[in-house]
Design a protein around this motif. Structure first.
Motif, mmCIF file in Angstrom:
data_model
loop_
_atom_site.group_PDB
_atom_site.id
_atom_site.type_symbol
_atom_site.label_atom_id
_atom_site.label_comp_id
_atom_site.label_asym_id
_atom_site.label_seq_id
_atom_site.Cartn_x
_atom_site.Cartn_y
_atom_site.Cartn_z
ATOM 1 N N ALA A 251 -13.563 -2.844 1.375
ATOM 2 C CA ALA A 251 -13.035 -2.182 2.570
ATOM 3 C C ALA A 251 -11.726 -1.448 2.289
ATOM 4 C CB ALA A 251 -12.840 -3.202 3.688
ATOM 5 N N GLU A 252 -10.810 -2.095 1.577
ATOM 6 C CA GLU A 252 -9.510 -1.481 1.289
ATOM 7 C C GLU A 252 -9.659 -0.216 0.459
ATOM 8 O OE1 GLU A 252 -5.581 -2.480 -1.383
ATOM 9 O OE2 GLU A 252 -6.612 -4.160 -0.434
ATOM 10 N N GLN A 253 -10.465 -0.281 -0.602
ATOM 11 C CA GLN A 253 -10.663 0.904 -1.436
ATOM 12 C C GLN A 253 -11.438 1.977 -0.676
ATOM 13 O OE1 GLN A 253 -11.981 0.535 -5.436
ATOM 14 N NE2 GLN A 253 -10.414 -0.963 -5.977
ATOM 15 N N GLY A 254 -12.362 1.574 0.183
ATOM 16 C CA GLY A 254 -13.100 2.539 1.000
ATOM 17 C C GLY A 254 -12.161 3.344 1.885
ATOM 18 N N VAL A 255 -11.192 2.667 2.496
ATOM 19 C CA VAL A 255 -10.209 3.362 3.330
ATOM 20 C C VAL A 255 -9.375 4.313 2.466
ATOM 21 C CG1 VAL A 255 -8.084 3.021 4.676
ATOM 22 C CG2 VAL A 255 -10.121 1.646 5.168
ATOM 23 N N GLN A 256 -8.973 3.863 1.279
ATOM 24 C CA GLN A 256 -8.219 4.739 0.370
ATOM 25 C C GLN A 256 -9.031 5.972 0.008
ATOM 26 O OE1 GLN A 256 -7.150 2.412 -3.073
ATOM 27 N NE2 GLN A 256 -5.906 0.976 -1.884
ATOM 28 N N ALA A 257 -10.324 5.791 -0.247
ATOM 29 C CA ALA A 257 -11.185 6.913 -0.623
ATOM 30 C C ALA A 257 -11.351 7.896 0.525
ATOM 31 C CB ALA A 257 -12.553 6.402 -1.091
ATOM 32 N N VAL A 258 -11.536 7.399 1.733
ATOM 33 C CA VAL A 258 -11.657 8.292 2.894
ATOM 34 C C VAL A 258 -10.369 9.072 3.077
ATOM 35 C CG1 VAL A 258 -11.965 8.414 5.396
ATOM 36 C CG2 VAL A 258 -13.449 6.919 4.037
ATOM 37 N N ARG A 259 -9.239 8.400 2.960
ATOM 38 C CA ARG A 259 -7.949 9.110 3.067
ATOM 39 C C ARG A 259 -7.815 10.182 1.997
ATOM 40 N NH1 ARG A 259 -4.041 4.106 4.240
ATOM 41 N NH2 ARG A 259 -3.854 4.371 6.490
ATOM 42 N N LEU A 260 -8.204 9.861 0.772
ATOM 43 C CA LEU A 260 -8.058 10.794 -0.343
ATOM 44 C C LEU A 260 -8.951 12.015 -0.179
ATOM 45 C CD1 LEU A 260 -6.930 11.426 -3.215
ATOM 46 C CD2 LEU A 260 -8.965 10.242 -4.090
ATOM 47 N N VAL A 261 -10.232 11.808 0.030
ATOM 48 C CA VAL A 261 -11.190 12.911 0.124
ATOM 49 C C VAL A 261 -11.042 13.646 1.451
ATOM 50 C CG1 VAL A 261 -13.650 13.502 0.098
ATOM 51 C CG2 VAL A 261 -12.756 11.776 -1.485
ATOM 52 N N ASP A 262 -10.670 12.924 2.496
ATOM 53 C CA ASP A 262 -10.352 13.483 3.810
ATOM 54 C C ASP A 262 -11.495 14.296 4.435
ATOM 55 O OD1 ASP A 262 -8.636 13.857 5.999
ATOM 56 O OD2 ASP A 262 -7.826 15.718 5.170
ATOM 57 N N PRO A 263 -12.699 13.705 4.501
ATOM 58 C CA PRO A 263 -13.805 14.439 5.124
ATOM 59 C C PRO A 263 -13.660 14.465 6.640
ATOM 60 C CG PRO A 263 -14.495 12.210 4.682
ATOM 61 C CD PRO A 263 -13.098 12.360 4.115
ATOM 62 N N ASP A 264 -14.300 15.442 7.267
ATOM 63 C CA ASP A 264 -14.317 15.475 8.732
ATOM 64 C C ASP A 264 -15.070 14.266 9.278
ATOM 65 O OD1 ASP A 264 -12.975 17.901 8.627
ATOM 66 O OD2 ASP A 264 -14.809 19.084 8.823
ATOM 67 N N VAL A 265 -16.137 13.879 8.596
ATOM 68 C CA VAL A 265 -16.960 12.728 8.982
ATOM 69 C C VAL A 265 -17.169 11.862 7.748
ATOM 70 C CG1 VAL A 265 -19.222 11.984 9.839
ATOM 71 C CG2 VAL A 265 -18.141 14.023 10.797
ATOM 72 N N ALA A 266 -16.993 10.549 7.917
ATOM 73 C CA ALA A 266 -17.195 9.597 6.819
ATOM 74 C C ALA A 266 -18.303 8.621 7.207
ATOM 75 C CB ALA A 266 -15.908 8.836 6.530
ATOM 76 N N ILE A 267 -19.287 8.499 6.324
ATOM 77 C CA ILE A 267 -20.407 7.600 6.574
ATOM 78 C C ILE A 267 -20.433 6.536 5.470
ATOM 79 C CG2 ILE A 267 -22.922 7.409 6.726
ATOM 80 C CD1 ILE A 267 -22.958 10.273 7.833
ATOM 81 N N PRO A 268 -20.245 5.266 5.856
ATOM 82 C CA PRO A 268 -20.353 4.197 4.862
ATOM 83 C C PRO A 268 -21.820 3.929 4.529
ATOM 84 C CG PRO A 268 -19.856 3.277 7.027
ATOM 85 C CD PRO A 268 -19.856 4.771 7.171
#
Length: 162
Positions: free
Chosen positions: A104-121
């Motif tokens: 979960a923690e790394q997933g949040v870091q990845a979403v912040r880094l890539v910064d997509p309009d929509v993020a789908i786990p």
């Protein structure tokens, strides 16, 4: 299954696939399945950027692949600053106690880094070795102020892309 021309891509190499007048570019992004030297004994993985010739239809899609966070990922938003949709492989898989997919923690870091309009786990419940649930990720993303861009899909669900 009819795939007769499959080939691997080096990091940042792009392959363009054509069908009729449509073209899809696939760019290999950095990915690392394990920390440090453990990556040497684990299978190679890659992330991908997908871009169709008609950007108005699907835009730019990022697929993380089974990566962990590492410094080489910093290049993704520099090369592709406008990601419309991101698919993030999660689950916190551990092999012999070593994390080999984002938790979960790394997933949040990845979403912040890539910064997509929509993020789908995705890929968060495929095996019994996962240690970080979808709920762990959605809670962490909400707490990080990213909840408005999350779209959770369950098996059989789809996401409209156009």
């Amino acid at each position: 299954m009819g795939f007769t021309q499959a080939r691997g891509l080096d990091t940042w190499e792009t392959l363009t696939v054509t069908k009729g007048e449509r073209r899809l570019s696939i760019t290999a992004c950095p990915a690392r399945h394990g920390p440090g030297v453990t990556d040497l004994v684990l299978p190679d993985v890659m992330g991908s950027i997908l871009q169709a010739d008609d950007r108005s239809r699907i835009g730019t899609i990022y697929i993380s692949g089974d990566t962990l966070m590492h410094d080489e990922l910093d290049e993704i938003p520099r090369r592709h600053p406008d990601v419309d949709l991101g698919f993030f492989h999660l689950g916190g898989t551990k092999v012999l106690g070593i994390l080999v997919t984002m938790d979960a923690e790394q997933g949040v870091q990845a979403v912040r880094l890539v910064d997509p309009d929509v993020a789908i786990p995705i890929h968060y419940d495929d095996y019994d070795v996962f240690t970080s649930s979808l709920e762990d990720f959605t809670t962490a993303a909400e707490q990080a102020g990213l909840g408005d861009r999350l779209r959770v899909l369950h098996r059989g669900d789809s996401y409209p892309m156009g």
